[in-house]
Design a protein around this motif. Structure first.
Motif, short mmCIF file in Angstrom:
data_model
loop_
_atom_site.label_atom_id
_atom_site.label_comp_id
_atom_site.label_asym_id
_atom_site.label_seq_id
_atom_site.Cartn_x
_atom_site.Cartn_y
_atom_site.Cartn_z
N VAL A 21 0.87 -1.18 0.00
CA VAL A 21 0.00 0.00 0.00
C VAL A 21 0.91 1.22 0.00
N PHE A 61 -6.79 2.94 -0.04
CA PHE A 61 -6.82 1.65 0.65
C PHE A 61 -8.17 1.41 1.31
N ALA A 74 2.85 -1.59 4.41
CA ALA A 74 2.20 -0.28 4.43
C ALA A 74 3.27 0.78 4.27
N VAL A 83 -3.92 0.24 7.73
CA VAL A 83 -3.48 -0.99 7.06
C VAL A 83 -3.08 -2.01 8.12
N CYS A 94 2.22 -7.63 8.78
CA CYS A 94 2.22 -6.30 8.17
C CYS A 94 3.47 -5.53 8.58
#
Length: 152
Positions: A21, A61, A74, A83, A94
Motif C-alpha cells: 500500500v 486503501f 504499508a 493498514v 504487516c
C-alpha cells in the motif's frame, strides 16, 4: 530488548499474494524487490509512477484489501495504521514504513553475493543496517569472509 524478541526469517514468497500500500520511493522499492523474489504483488495507491510495471490499483486503501494476502507492506505515511489494523484483525503479517516501533515486520537491508543472502536489521535504524550490509557484502566480495560451502 528488541534484539531478544525478534525472530529472523527469510520467506519464500514465490507465487504468494502480497500487497504493498503506497507507491512512493519506499513502496516502489519494496514492491519491485518482492516481485523480483517471485511474489504475486499488487500495489494500491492513488498516486504511482506510470511505469511501475506491477499490478496497480489507483485508489485509496480499503480494509478488505488485505483479505487473502500472505504479507502486507504499508508504505504511505498516511494510512499505515489503518493498514496495520486491518492486517491484525485477520492475522496477516504487516510491515509499516512509517513507524518501526509499531511494526510487526521489518524489511532488512539485503546483500546477495553468489548464492549467499545476508540480511541486516539494526535496532530499527535503516541507515545503520545499510552501512552494516554494505560492509559485510564488501568483505564477502573481497574474500575476507568465508564463502566456501560446508555442505553440497
Amino acid at each position: 530488548r528488541l534484539t531478544d524478541v525478534v525472530f529472523p526469517l527469510h520467506l519464500d514468497v514465490r507465487g504468494k499474494p502480497v500487497l504493498v500500500v503506497g507507491a512512493g520511493a519506499v513502496g516502489v522499492r519494496r514492491a519491485q524487490a518482492l516481485a523480483a523474489a517471485g511474489a504475486s504483488v499488487t500495489v494500491i495507491s492513488p498516486d504511482a509512477p506510470e511505469d511501475l510495471g506491477l499490478p496497480l490499483e489507483r485508489r485509496e486503501f480499503q480494509p478488505s484489501d488485505v483479505q487473502g494476502m500472505w504479507l502486507v507492506l504499508a508504505c504511505t505515511g498516511v494510512v499505515d495504521q489503518q493498514v496495520a489494523d486491518a492486517c491484525e484483525a485477520q492475522q496477516i503479517w504487516c510491515g509499516r514504513a512509517d513507524d518501526a516501533e509499531q511494526s510487526a515486520v521489518w524489511v532488512p537491508a539485503v546483500a546477495r553475493v553468489e548464492d549467499a543472502v545476508v540480511s541486516v536489521t539494526a535496532g530499527r535504524d535503516p541507515r545503520r543496517a545499510v552501512a552494516l550490509r554494505d560492509a559485510i557484502a564488501g568483505l564477502l566480495v573481497s574474500g575476507d569472509l568465508p564463502m566456501d560451502r560446508q555442505r553440497p
